[in-house]
Design a protein around this motif. Structure first.
Motif, PDB file in Angstrom:
ATOM      1  N   LEU A  42       2.620  -3.237   4.972  1.00 46.46           N
ATOM      2  CA  LEU A  42       3.543  -3.352   3.874  1.00 46.46           C
ATOM      3  C   LEU A  42       2.565  -3.720   3.585  1.00 46.46           C
ATOM      4  CD1 LEU A  42       6.738  -4.639   5.955  1.00 46.46           C
ATOM      5  CD2 LEU A  42       6.059  -1.906   5.802  1.00 46.46           C
ATOM      6  N   LEU A  43       1.851  -4.341   3.173  1.00 46.83           N
ATOM      7  CA  LEU A  43       1.312  -5.013   2.447  1.00 46.83           C
ATOM      8  C   LEU A  43       0.167  -3.900   1.831  1.00 46.83           C
ATOM      9  CD1 LEU A  43       0.417  -6.855   0.322  1.00 46.83           C
ATOM     10  CD2 LEU A  43      -0.887  -8.231   1.537  1.00 46.83           C
ATOM     11  N   VAL A  44      -1.070  -3.251   3.075  1.00 43.90           N
ATOM     12  CA  VAL A  44      -1.013  -2.790   2.858  1.00 43.90           C
ATOM     13  C   VAL A  44      -1.009  -1.062   1.843  1.00 43.90           C
ATOM     14  CG1 VAL A  44      -3.255  -0.400   4.055  1.00 43.90           C
ATOM     15  CG2 VAL A  44      -3.921  -2.777   3.969  1.00 43.90           C
ATOM     16  N   GLY A  45       0.364  -0.894   1.904  1.00 41.31           N
ATOM     17  CA  GLY A  45       1.047   0.535   2.060  1.00 41.31           C
ATOM     18  C   GLY A  45       1.298   0.586   0.046  1.00 41.31           C
ATOM     19  N   ALA A  46       1.677  -0.975  -0.063  1.00 38.05           N
ATOM     20  CA  ALA A  46       2.195  -0.872  -1.684  1.00 38.05           C
ATOM     21  C   ALA A  46       0.969  -0.942  -2.654  1.00 38.05           C
ATOM     22  CB  ALA A  46       2.663  -2.501  -0.884  1.00 38.05           C
ATOM     23  N   LEU A  47       0.132  -1.912  -2.450  1.00 32.51           N
ATOM     24  CA  LEU A  47      -1.265  -1.939  -2.970  1.00 32.51           C
ATOM     25  C   LEU A  47      -1.989   0.121  -2.823  1.00 32.51           C
ATOM     26  CD1 LEU A  47      -2.452  -5.723  -1.641  1.00 32.51           C
ATOM     27  CD2 LEU A  47      -1.040  -4.940  -3.023  1.00 32.51           C
ATOM     28  N   THR A  48      -1.667   0.004  -1.859  1.00 30.37           N
ATOM     29  CA  THR A  48      -2.276   1.532  -2.168  1.00 30.37           C
ATOM     30  C   THR A  48      -1.282   2.043  -2.947  1.00 30.37           C
ATOM     31  OG1 THR A  48      -3.134   1.673  -0.287  1.00 30.37           O
ATOM     32  CG2 THR A  48      -3.000   3.612  -0.715  1.00 30.37           C
ATOM     33  N   ALA A  49       0.240   2.562  -3.103  1.00 28.91           N
ATOM     34  CA  ALA A  49       0.243   3.387  -3.415  1.00 28.91           C
ATOM     35  C   ALA A  49       0.708   3.008  -5.058  1.00 28.91           C
ATOM     36  CB  ALA A  49       2.240   2.767  -3.562  1.00 28.91           C
ATOM     37  N   HIS A  50       0.049   1.523  -5.704  1.00 27.82           N
ATOM     38  CA  HIS A  50       0.457   1.117  -6.952  1.00 27.82           C
ATOM     39  C   HIS A  50      -1.279   1.639  -7.376  1.00 27.82           C
ATOM     40  CE1 HIS A  50      -0.933  -2.491  -9.831  1.00 27.82           C
ATOM     41  NE2 HIS A  50       0.764  -2.076  -9.967  1.00 27.82           N
ATOM     42  N   LEU A  51      -2.115   1.545  -6.639  1.00 27.97           N
ATOM     43  CA  LEU A  51      -3.480   1.856  -6.931  1.00 27.97           C
ATOM     44  C   LEU A  51      -3.811   3.320  -7.500  1.00 27.97           C
ATOM     45  CD1 LEU A  51      -5.877   0.019  -4.921  1.00 27.97           C
ATOM     46  CD2 LEU A  51      -6.097  -0.231  -7.271  1.00 27.97           C
ATOM     47  N   ILE A  52      -2.556   4.387  -6.047  1.00 24.80           N
ATOM     48  CA  ILE A  52      -3.015   5.772  -6.506  1.00 24.80           C
ATOM     49  C   ILE A  52      -1.747   6.114  -7.926  1.00 24.80           C
ATOM     50  CG2 ILE A  52      -1.224   7.908  -5.740  1.00 24.80           C
ATOM     51  CD1 ILE A  52      -2.374   6.683  -3.038  1.00 24.80           C
ATOM     52  N   HIS A  53      -0.663   5.547  -8.307  1.00 22.78           N
ATOM     53  CA  HIS A  53       0.277   4.975  -9.222  1.00 22.78           C
ATOM     54  C   HIS A  53      -0.368   4.821 -10.693  1.00 22.78           C
ATOM     55  CE1 HIS A  53       3.712   5.544 -11.741  1.00 22.78           C
ATOM     56  NE2 HIS A  53       3.274   4.532 -12.235  1.00 22.78           N
ATOM     57  N   HIS A  54      -0.947   3.561 -10.885  1.00 24.71           N
ATOM     58  CA  HIS A  54      -1.815   3.563 -11.720  1.00 24.71           C
ATOM     59  C   HIS A  54      -2.814   4.909 -12.192  1.00 24.71           C
ATOM     60  CE1 HIS A  54       0.209   0.287 -13.501  1.00 24.71           C
ATOM     61  NE2 HIS A  54       0.519  -0.009 -12.482  1.00 24.71           N
ATOM     62  N   HIS A  55      -3.737   4.759 -10.865  1.00 23.91           N
ATOM     63  CA  HIS A  55      -5.051   5.885 -10.831  1.00 23.91           C
ATOM     64  C   HIS A  55      -4.612   7.548 -12.055  1.00 23.91           C
ATOM     65  CE1 HIS A  55      -8.466   7.942 -10.322  1.00 23.91           C
ATOM     66  NE2 HIS A  55      -7.978   9.250 -10.092  1.00 23.91           N
ATOM     67  N   ARG A  56      -3.233   7.604 -11.400  1.00 18.75           N
ATOM     68  CA  ARG A  56      -2.806   9.061 -12.036  1.00 18.75           C
ATOM     69  C   ARG A  56      -1.953   8.781 -13.356  1.00 18.75           C
ATOM     70  NH1 ARG A  56       1.677  11.519  -8.342  1.00 18.75           N
ATOM     71  NH2 ARG A  56       2.178  12.934 -10.138  1.00 18.75           N
ATOM     72  N   GLN A  57      -1.721   7.921 -13.903  1.00 19.25           N
ATOM     73  CA  GLN A  57      -2.142   7.319 -15.221  1.00 19.25           C
ATOM     74  C   GLN A  57      -2.655   7.242 -16.223  1.00 19.25           C
ATOM     75  OE1 GLN A  57       1.700   7.133 -15.973  1.00 19.25           O
ATOM     76  NE2 GLN A  57       2.390   7.814 -13.534  1.00 19.25           N
ATOM     77  N   CYS A  58      -3.871   6.917 -15.879  1.00 16.92           N
ATOM     78  CA  CYS A  58      -4.967   6.831 -16.458  1.00 16.92           C
ATOM     79  C   CYS A  58      -5.368   8.337 -16.808  1.00 16.92           C
ATOM     80  CB  CYS A  58      -5.578   6.137 -16.134  1.00 16.92           C
ATOM     81  SG  CYS A  58      -5.702   4.567 -15.278  1.00 16.92           S
ATOM     82  N   PRO A  59      -5.598   8.052 -18.379  1.00 12.95           N
ATOM     83  CA  PRO A  59      -6.390   9.647 -18.669  1.00 12.95           C
ATOM     84  C   PRO A  59      -7.626   9.893 -18.054  1.00 12.95           C
ATOM     85  CG  PRO A  59      -6.545   7.756 -20.684  1.00 12.95           C
ATOM     86  CD  PRO A  59      -6.053   7.143 -19.398  1.00 12.95           C
TER      87      PRO A  59
END
Length: 89
Positions: A72-89
């Motif tokens: 659960l922790l790894v999944g949440a952190l992975t989702a956070h990283l994917i979301h912020h990676h997609r937001q960065c130009p």
């Protein structure tokens, strides 16, 4: 029966993330919505779910319920990283 000492680690890390979010929101109101926006990003959630499933599948036979907490922790952190990676130009 021996005590499992690996379960508190993901719980403590999750608590630290929540406390960090609360302190950040006290300093900058509204920052919580931006920090947790990954929960509404479907591709980020799918990536986090895939990471969680892999951790559970690979770790269940070795760690049991600790694998679920860690997943659960790894999944949440992975989702956070994917979301912020997609937001960065």
């Amino acid at each position: 029966m021996t005590a499992d000492t690996s379960l508190p680690a993901p719980i403590v890390i999750a608590a630290v993330v929540v406390i960090k979010t609360v302190i950040a929101d006290l300093r900058r109101p509204g920052s919580t919505r931006r920090e947790w926006a990954f929960a509404t990003d479907s591709s980020a959630v799918a990536g986090g779910a895939a990471a969680s499933a892999a951790i559970i599948w690979l770790g269940w036979s070795h760690a049991g319920t600790v694998a679920v907490a860690s997943a659960l922790l790894v999944g949440a952190l992975t989702a956070h990283l994917i979301h912020h990676h997609r937001q960065c130009p």
